[in-house]
Write a protein that holds these residues in place. Sequence first.
Motif, PDB file in Angstrom:
ATOM      1  N   THR A  54       0.842  -1.002  -0.030  1.00  0.00           N
ATOM      2  CA  THR A  54      -0.208  -0.042   0.150  1.00  0.00           C
ATOM      3  C   THR A  54       0.815   1.317  -0.092  1.00  0.00           C
ATOM      4  O   THR A  54       2.041   0.990   0.427  1.00  0.00           O
ATOM      5  CB  THR A  54      -0.882   0.096   1.398  1.00  0.00           C
ATOM      6  N   VAL A  55       0.229   2.302  -0.363  1.00  0.00           N
ATOM      7  CA  VAL A  55       1.079   3.584  -0.422  1.00  0.00           C
ATOM      8  C   VAL A  55      -0.021   4.653   0.419  1.00  0.00           C
ATOM      9  O   VAL A  55      -1.302   4.863   0.016  1.00  0.00           O
ATOM     10  CB  VAL A  55       1.017   4.483  -1.799  1.00  0.00           C
ATOM     11  N   ALA A  56       0.779   5.424   1.286  1.00  0.00           N
ATOM     12  CA  ALA A  56      -0.056   6.617   2.083  1.00  0.00           C
ATOM     13  C   ALA A  56       0.644   7.603   1.682  1.00  0.00           C
ATOM     14  O   ALA A  56       1.797   7.671   1.706  1.00  0.00           O
ATOM     15  CB  ALA A  56      -0.021   5.816   3.648  1.00  0.00           C
ATOM     16  N   ILE A  57      -0.162   8.656   1.192  1.00  0.00           N
ATOM     17  CA  ILE A  57       0.349   9.746   0.757  1.00  0.00           C
ATOM     18  C   ILE A  57       0.222  10.880   1.612  1.00  0.00           C
ATOM     19  O   ILE A  57      -0.931  11.169   2.056  1.00  0.00           O
ATOM     20  CB  ILE A  57      -0.048  10.162  -0.702  1.00  0.00           C
ATOM     21  N   MET A  58       1.214  11.657   2.123  1.00  0.00           N
ATOM     22  CA  MET A  58       1.085  12.659   3.061  1.00  0.00           C
ATOM     23  C   MET A  58       1.523  13.987   2.509  1.00  0.00           C
ATOM     24  O   MET A  58       2.252  14.136   1.738  1.00  0.00           O
ATOM     25  CB  MET A  58       2.030  12.442   4.219  1.00  0.00           C
ATOM     26  N   ARG A  59       0.712  15.174   2.801  1.00  0.00           N
ATOM     27  CA  ARG A  59       1.155  16.669   2.226  1.00  0.00           C
ATOM     28  C   ARG A  59       0.862  17.404   3.559  1.00  0.00           C
ATOM     29  O   ARG A  59      -0.154  17.423   3.916  1.00  0.00           O
ATOM     30  CB  ARG A  59       0.294  16.878   1.031  1.00  0.00           C
ATOM     31  N   ASP A  60       1.972  18.239   3.753  1.00  0.00           N
ATOM     32  CA  ASP A  60       1.821  19.136   4.588  1.00  0.00           C
ATOM     33  C   ASP A  60       1.071  18.784   6.139  1.00  0.00           C
ATOM     34  O   ASP A  60       0.179  19.257   6.706  1.00  0.00           O
ATOM     35  CB  ASP A  60       0.934  20.279   4.298  1.00  0.00           C
ATOM     36  N   GLY A  61       1.486  17.371   6.457  1.00  0.00           N
ATOM     37  CA  GLY A  61       1.033  17.002   7.935  1.00  0.00           C
ATOM     38  C   GLY A  61      -0.168  16.318   7.771  1.00  0.00           C
ATOM     39  O   GLY A  61      -0.629  15.773   8.821  1.00  0.00           O
ATOM     40  N   ALA A  62      -0.914  16.118   6.487  1.00  0.00           N
ATOM     41  CA  ALA A  62      -2.364  15.535   6.432  1.00  0.00           C
ATOM     42  C   ALA A  62      -2.035  14.257   5.865  1.00  0.00           C
ATOM     43  O   ALA A  62      -1.201  14.015   4.695  1.00  0.00           O
ATOM     44  CB  ALA A  62      -3.403  16.268   5.979  1.00  0.00           C
ATOM     45  N   PHE A  63      -3.013  13.115   5.854  1.00  0.00           N
ATOM     46  CA  PHE A  63      -2.987  12.167   4.999  1.00  0.00           C
ATOM     47  C   PHE A  63      -3.998  12.321   3.772  1.00  0.00           C
ATOM     48  O   PHE A  63      -5.107  12.677   4.027  1.00  0.00           O
ATOM     49  CB  PHE A  63      -3.377  10.805   5.614  1.00  0.00           C
ATOM     50  N   ILE A  64      -3.271  12.254   2.732  1.00  0.00           N
ATOM     51  CA  ILE A  64      -4.322  12.701   1.446  1.00  0.00           C
ATOM     52  C   ILE A  64      -5.093  11.191   1.291  1.00  0.00           C
ATOM     53  O   ILE A  64      -5.992  11.616   0.815  1.00  0.00           O
ATOM     54  CB  ILE A  64      -3.250  13.061   0.197  1.00  0.00           C
ATOM     55  N   ARG A  65      -4.334  10.149   1.017  1.00  0.00           N
ATOM     56  CA  ARG A  65      -4.975   8.870   0.615  1.00  0.00           C
ATOM     57  C   ARG A  65      -4.213   7.775   0.962  1.00  0.00           C
ATOM     58  O   ARG A  65      -2.893   8.055   1.152  1.00  0.00           O
ATOM     59  CB  ARG A  65      -5.512   9.024  -0.695  1.00  0.00           C
ATOM     60  N   GLN A  66      -4.688   6.520   1.307  1.00  0.00           N
ATOM     61  CA  GLN A  66      -4.045   5.538   1.291  1.00  0.00           C
ATOM     62  C   GLN A  66      -4.597   4.628   0.457  1.00  0.00           C
ATOM     63  O   GLN A  66      -5.840   4.424   0.493  1.00  0.00           O
ATOM     64  CB  GLN A  66      -4.230   4.900   3.019  1.00  0.00           C
ATOM     65  N   ALA A  67      -3.932   3.657  -0.406  1.00  0.00           N
ATOM     66  CA  ALA A  67      -4.628   3.044  -1.320  1.00  0.00           C
ATOM     67  C   ALA A  67      -3.662   1.754  -1.638  1.00  0.00           C
ATOM     68  O   ALA A  67      -2.410   1.971  -1.576  1.00  0.00           O
ATOM     69  CB  ALA A  67      -4.868   3.656  -2.576  1.00  0.00           C
ATOM     70  N   PRO A  68      -4.183   0.748  -2.140  1.00  0.00           N
ATOM     71  CA  PRO A  68      -3.228  -0.551  -2.594  1.00  0.00           C
ATOM     72  C   PRO A  68      -2.173   0.195  -3.662  1.00  0.00           C
ATOM     73  O   PRO A  68      -2.809   0.755  -4.748  1.00  0.00           O
ATOM     74  CB  PRO A  68      -3.886  -1.473  -3.030  1.00  0.00           C
ATOM     75  N   THR A  69      -0.998  -0.416  -3.688  1.00  0.00           N
ATOM     76  CA  THR A  69      -0.114   0.152  -4.791  1.00  0.00           C
ATOM     77  C   THR A  69      -0.642  -0.080  -6.043  1.00  0.00           C
ATOM     78  O   THR A  69      -0.358   0.829  -7.084  1.00  0.00           O
ATOM     79  CB  THR A  69       1.189  -0.287  -4.423  1.00  0.00           C
TER      80      THR A  69
END
Length: 520
Positions: free
Chosen positions: A229-244
């Motif tokens: 999975t990939v979890a994407i962070m931007r400026d301290g927030a989780f933008i999304r988490q999804a299967p790679t």
Amino acid sequence: MPVQTDESNSSEAGLRPDGPKPALAFNRLCKSFDGIPVLREITARFMPGTVNVLAGENGAGKSTLFKIISGQLAPDSGILVVKGAPVLTFDPRHARGLGVSIIPQELLPIPDMKVWQNLLVGRERVSALGFLKRREMMAEARRLLEEFHLDIDPEAPMRRLGVAATQMIEIIKATSRDSDVVLMDEPSSSLSSRETEELFRAIRLLRARGACILYTSHRMEEIEQISDTVAIMRDGAFIRQAPTSTLTERQIITDMVGRDIEDLFPNRVIGANRTPVLEVRDFKVAGYPASTSFTVHAGEILGLGGLVGAGRSELLEAIFGLRKADGDIRLDGAPVAGSSPAKSIRRGIAFVPEDRKLAGVLTSLSILDNVTLPHLAGFTGGAGFVDNAARRARTLDVLRRTRTKYARLGQIVAHLSGGNQQKIALARWLVTGTPRLLILDEPTRGIDVGARSEIYQLIHDLAASGVAVLLASSDMPELINLSHRILVMRGGAIAGELTRDAVNQEGILRLAMGKTKDAA
Ligand SMILES: Nc1ncnc2c1ncn2[C@@H]1O[C@H](COP(=O)(O)OP(=O)(O)OP(=O)(O)O)[C@@H](O)[C@H]1O
Ligand SMILES: [Mg+2]
């Protein structure tokens, strides 16, 4: 420090009695520094037996999150749940007891320990009489090093190892412990593709054992290779988490950076001229049997490739005067005798070392001082006064161009994220006073994709203005796309040269590993 919990939050965060339990979960985790939010209501869950990449620009909050999970920092609010139980005490030893281990982004120096002692910290074998079973431990250390195909002497002191070898030692330590949650904060940032394969082998082994792995990296090609999975962070927030498998590289970058990135590498229109700037003849670095000879020309970017331990950093340090060596070095045709870093800087040699704390940045000083102190003369007016307005303006400009994330120019560098510290190490040589020779050792280690294209352009522009650049990098796309020519090192010697048209990853690896064409 205890943290408040409440019932409804706990169930959301993975405390439900039914179904498989996440190995790790957060619910609305928040953290601020000096009133500036760094983590904003992070909610996510990670299952056992999975590899999860945490992607985000420099300063997004990845290391801060890891520091909370590993007990080095306490959150301001929110809940952290490990293996179904909320964590109420934030302390590294407590976290280790819960089965959490971490390979930190900034490795702690333990210079006086031997490799074997460090490898087996906390797992010492003691005889009935209370003596260390040294021979047994040495054999165990040797076995571990061999298993990871590392050519490192277990008797060597840690201080003699470079950043990459130190990183491999930390990786072995973390993976040979029984851990349920393994945090890896940019473990591959100074590893070549060969060692990264070893790292990935270890990660897959951990996953098969049921561990939950969280992994950060700014090398995009690794995300697809290793993660579930990939979890994407931007400026301290989780933008999304999804299967790679459901995300493309482009989507990940756009989510991370908040914009589209066009071309990572500049179009190479410039050609090096044939004026030699640096000439190295029969140069022998202390401790290495072989000598090297090569020339870097004006406007040329000469790449240095090789595996961990090939002697690239040692060669660069010796040229700059940080290490003893014999042989002949000329700069612009004039012999350079009795080198020291101070002399090198006066002669127009700039150096960005692999370990930025060695000769790169002074983390207890401000951003402004770090960027401009080496060039103070350039900001001094006729009466000897420092022109502070100019100093600030130039610094602001280079920070903007390198996309450095910071709060104030007076902020100390220690409080910046790892990637942003690296940008400071580079910025001082990009700000003013063009050098004759720019030596770069892993210049973009830990720097995000968003800032890379700008930094590549800056290096390219310096070369175009006639600066000779010597670039060591274990990042293959970077080495191949920036260099006019590549020297591949092995065992302290130059194993071969690849010209611009003949450069490819296989060719570099073959030379680095000492294989001839037929044997490969
Ligand atoms: N001790 C501190 N004091 C003040 N600010 C801090 C401190 N530690 C971190 N920060 C700030 O928190 C933010 C997040 O930093 P963090 O190290 O978590 O980023 P990161 O995502 O790991 O970045 P990188 O990719 O560069 O490693 C940054 O803006 C940083 O300047
Ligand atoms: Mg970090």
